[in-house]
Enzyme design. Sequence first.
Site, PDB file in Angstrom:
ATOM      1  N   TYR A  42      60.269 -13.508 129.888  1.00 15.88           N
ATOM      2  CA  TYR A  42      59.208 -12.611 130.370  1.00 15.88           C
ATOM      3  C   TYR A  42      59.078 -11.365 129.493  1.00 15.88           C
ATOM      4  CZ  TYR A  42      58.365 -14.978 134.836  1.00 15.88           C
ATOM      5  OH  TYR A  42      58.011 -15.884 135.791  1.00 15.88           O
ATOM      6  N   ASP A  47      62.557  -8.761 143.371  1.00 13.24           N
ATOM      7  CA  ASP A  47      62.038  -9.623 142.306  1.00 13.24           C
ATOM      8  C   ASP A  47      63.007  -9.622 141.139  1.00 13.24           C
ATOM      9  OD1 ASP A  47      59.432 -11.203 141.732  1.00 13.24           O
ATOM     10  OD2 ASP A  47      59.959 -10.268 139.830  1.00 13.24           O
ATOM     11  N   ARG A 105      53.789 -15.042 150.756  1.00 11.70           N
ATOM     12  CA  ARG A 105      52.390 -14.902 151.180  1.00 11.70           C
ATOM     13  C   ARG A 105      51.891 -15.975 152.137  1.00 11.70           C
ATOM     14  NH1 ARG A 105      49.920 -14.176 145.349  1.00 11.70           N
ATOM     15  NH2 ARG A 105      51.791 -15.398 144.953  1.00 11.70           N
ATOM     16  N   ARG A 112      61.441 -18.445 148.362  1.00 11.86           N
ATOM     17  CA  ARG A 112      60.203 -17.737 148.727  1.00 11.86           C
ATOM     18  C   ARG A 112      59.886 -17.853 150.210  1.00 11.86           C
ATOM     19  NH1 ARG A 112      56.944 -16.308 144.008  1.00 11.86           N
ATOM     20  NH2 ARG A 112      58.611 -15.433 142.792  1.00 11.86           N
ATOM     21  N   ARG A 159      52.068  -6.350 153.063  1.00 11.63           N
ATOM     22  CA  ARG A 159      51.917  -6.071 151.635  1.00 11.63           C
ATOM     23  C   ARG A 159      50.533  -5.512 151.293  1.00 11.63           C
ATOM     24  NH1 ARG A 159      52.936  -5.448 148.070  1.00 11.63           N
ATOM     25  NH2 ARG A 159      52.334  -6.999 146.555  1.00 11.63           N
TER      26      ARG A 159
HETATM   27  O1  1CP Z   1      61.759 -15.097 149.813  1.00 10.17           O
HETATM   28  C1  1CP Z   1      62.127 -14.930 148.650  1.00 10.17           C
HETATM   29  O2  1CP Z   1      62.339 -15.868 147.884  1.00 10.17           O
HETATM   30  C2  1CP Z   1      62.442 -13.509 148.258  1.00 10.17           C
HETATM   31  C3  1CP Z   1      61.983 -12.844 147.174  1.00 10.17           C
HETATM   32  C4  1CP Z   1      61.662 -13.243 145.759  1.00 10.17           C
HETATM   33  C5  1CP Z   1      62.440 -13.930 144.801  1.00 10.17           C
HETATM   34  C6  1CP Z   1      63.763 -14.633 145.024  1.00 10.17           C
HETATM   35  C7  1CP Z   1      60.478 -12.826 145.098  1.00 10.17           C
HETATM   36  C8  1CP Z   1      59.363 -12.088 145.721  1.00 10.17           C
HETATM   37  N1  1CP Z   1      60.580 -13.159 143.772  1.00 10.17           N
HETATM   38  C9  1CP Z   1      61.749 -13.849 143.569  1.00 10.17           C
HETATM   39  C10 1CP Z   1      62.276 -14.362 142.314  1.00 10.17           C
HETATM   40  C11 1CP Z   1      61.366 -14.577 141.174  1.00 10.17           C
HETATM   41  N2  1CP Z   1      60.365 -13.764 140.710  1.00 10.17           N
HETATM   42  C12 1CP Z   1      61.481 -15.648 140.286  1.00 10.17           C
HETATM   43  C13 1CP Z   1      62.544 -16.708 140.381  1.00 10.17           C
HETATM   44  C14 1CP Z   1      62.170 -17.765 141.355  1.00 10.17           C
HETATM   45  C15 1CP Z   1      61.025 -18.649 140.919  1.00 10.17           C
HETATM   46  O3  1CP Z   1      61.223 -19.385 139.938  1.00 10.17           O
HETATM   47  O4  1CP Z   1      59.999 -18.584 141.558  1.00 10.17           O
HETATM   48  C16 1CP Z   1      60.487 -15.509 139.303  1.00 10.17           C
HETATM   49  C17 1CP Z   1      60.204 -16.452 138.152  1.00 10.17           C
HETATM   50  C18 1CP Z   1      59.778 -14.307 139.577  1.00 10.17           C
HETATM   51  C19 1CP Z   1      58.680 -13.725 138.791  1.00 10.17           C
HETATM   52  C20 1CP Z   1      57.472 -13.597 139.624  1.00 10.17           C
HETATM   53  N3  1CP Z   1      57.322 -12.635 140.578  1.00 10.17           N
HETATM   54  C21 1CP Z   1      56.362 -14.451 139.672  1.00 10.17           C
HETATM   55  C22 1CP Z   1      56.149 -15.691 138.817  1.00 10.17           C
HETATM   56  C23 1CP Z   1      55.168 -15.411 137.721  1.00 10.17           C
HETATM   57  C24 1CP Z   1      55.009 -16.517 136.716  1.00 10.17           C
HETATM   58  O5  1CP Z   1      54.006 -17.249 136.803  1.00 10.17           O
HETATM   59  O6  1CP Z   1      55.833 -16.646 135.801  1.00 10.17           O
HETATM   60  C25 1CP Z   1      55.494 -13.957 140.656  1.00 10.17           C
HETATM   61  C26 1CP Z   1      54.148 -14.487 141.064  1.00 10.17           C
HETATM   62  C27 1CP Z   1      56.137 -12.821 141.227  1.00 10.17           C
HETATM   63  C28 1CP Z   1      55.634 -11.985 142.345  1.00 10.17           C
HETATM   64  C29 1CP Z   1      56.344 -12.176 143.615  1.00 10.17           C
HETATM   65  N4  1CP Z   1      57.715 -11.999 143.785  1.00 10.17           N
HETATM   66  C30 1CP Z   1      58.034 -12.222 145.109  1.00 10.17           C
HETATM   67  C31 1CP Z   1      56.817 -12.542 145.790  1.00 10.17           C
HETATM   68  C32 1CP Z   1      56.710 -12.848 147.248  1.00 10.17           C
HETATM   69  C33 1CP Z   1      55.774 -12.514 144.845  1.00 10.17           C
HETATM   70  C34 1CP Z   1      54.286 -12.748 145.069  1.00 10.17           C
HETATM   71  C35 1CP Z   1      53.522 -11.481 145.114  1.00 10.17           C
HETATM   72  C36 1CP Z   1      53.348 -10.903 146.468  1.00 10.17           C
HETATM   73  O7  1CP Z   1      53.514 -11.605 147.461  1.00 10.17           O
HETATM   74  O8  1CP Z   1      52.972  -9.756 146.610  1.00 10.17           O
END
Ligand code: 1CP
Length: 361
Positions: free
Chosen positions: A158, A80, A35, A31, A44
């Site tokens: 999910y 994602d 944010r 990540r 965003r």
């Molecule tokens: O910098 C990076 O890591 C690049 C991008 C990235 C990656 C690798 C994002 C952007 N998401 C992911 C993978 C991802 N998405 C995972 C695997 C990694 C982990 O365990 O965190 C998972 C579980 C998700 C699902 C997801 N997407 C969640 C988790 C929800 C939950 O509680 O189960 C969330 C909050 C997101 C949204 C998301 N994806 C990425 C970002 C930066 C965000 C936040 C929203 C935003 O900033 O607008």
Amino acid sequence: LPKDFPQLQNDTFLRAARGEETEHVPVWCMRQAGRYLPEFRESRAGKDFFDTCRSPEACCELTLQPLRRFPFDAAIIFSDILVIPQAMGMDVQMVAGKGPTFPDPLKEPEDLQRLQAKVDVDKELGYVFKAITLTRHKIEGKVPLIGFTGAPWTLMSYMIEGGGSRTFSKAKRWLYRHPEASHMLLRMLTDVIVEYLLGQVAAGAQALQVFESHAGILGPVEFQEFSLPYLRDIARCVKEKLKDAGKDIPMIVFAKDAHYGLEDLSQSHYEVVGLDWTIDPRSARERTGGKVSLQGNMDPCAFYAPKERISDIVKKMLEGFGTRGYIANLGHGLYPDMDPESVGAFVEAVHQHSKQMIKQK
Ligand code: 1CP
């Protein structure tokens, strides 16, 4: 876009993934595009999350943002894991303050019929491939670009749960009540994932990470049955196809909280095993027996510590893992309220301490 990419200038991350010697320990953060960066929040603002994912220009910009601030040794494409359920025909929305939401999750095995049996990956996920190709050009060879996917069990959880959850009991119910349908779904996901990863490499990804973020809600028996075989299959199939194409792309498996799976994960065709922060570096080395490189595993919450503490924590972590076959990272992703300056301190500490340790060898 043409695929004659600029020459790679810093291959430290790729060498460490293969267990080769390096001048410093490479570092990146899960990540890192996120944010906690004001420029990320600005880019965003007011835009739908998955619309952003579908814009190659936006993904490229978000991927590059952290590299402008910190000397990371790798970039990870902004996207994602939930783009795969979308490609299979499911509706997924990102709800502010709640996270990903499936309005119509899978409830019973009959619902598998709603899924696209044969996904045209180029058509449904071509926007990710375009983002990778564009970003690979715009990175100008500074560092390698990592592509990624969610692992089958994490995606399945999910798709059934409909979003984040503390227990994932709806998804686990399937494992105990509908094991055959569970395997059918995991197999469908595995097939799409293999194609998806191969497409990412063809588009320009130089390494691949598979996120099994929900490994920890499985016990060792369920992990053996519903996660590990598919993780193995993914690496085996991707490697086989890439070998035919004359390509050697390091693969990382990150199965969060899967302590019991560490030995098996180190013998699953991945070059690198990613670790969460609950595993002691020395014991991870012992249990993986030098078969793989390791990646991780500072507690992201250590970013709340004063900068000098971060440097000490990093030093201990480096001493625990050693400097060979090691990629410094966090044990999970950064949180939105973290201070970018702490991230800078982390990257600098990894580079400084590891350079010294390697010189003194
Ligand atoms: O910098 C990076 O890591 C690049 C991008 C990235 C990656 C690798 C994002 C952007 N998401 C992911 C993978 C991802 N998405 C995972 C695997 C990694 C982990 O365990 O965190 C998972 C579980 C998700 C699902 C997801 N997407 C969640 C988790 C929800 C939950 O509680 O189960 C969330 C909050 C997101 C949204 C998301 N994806 C990425 C970002 C930066 C965000 C936040 C929203 C935003 O900033 O607008």
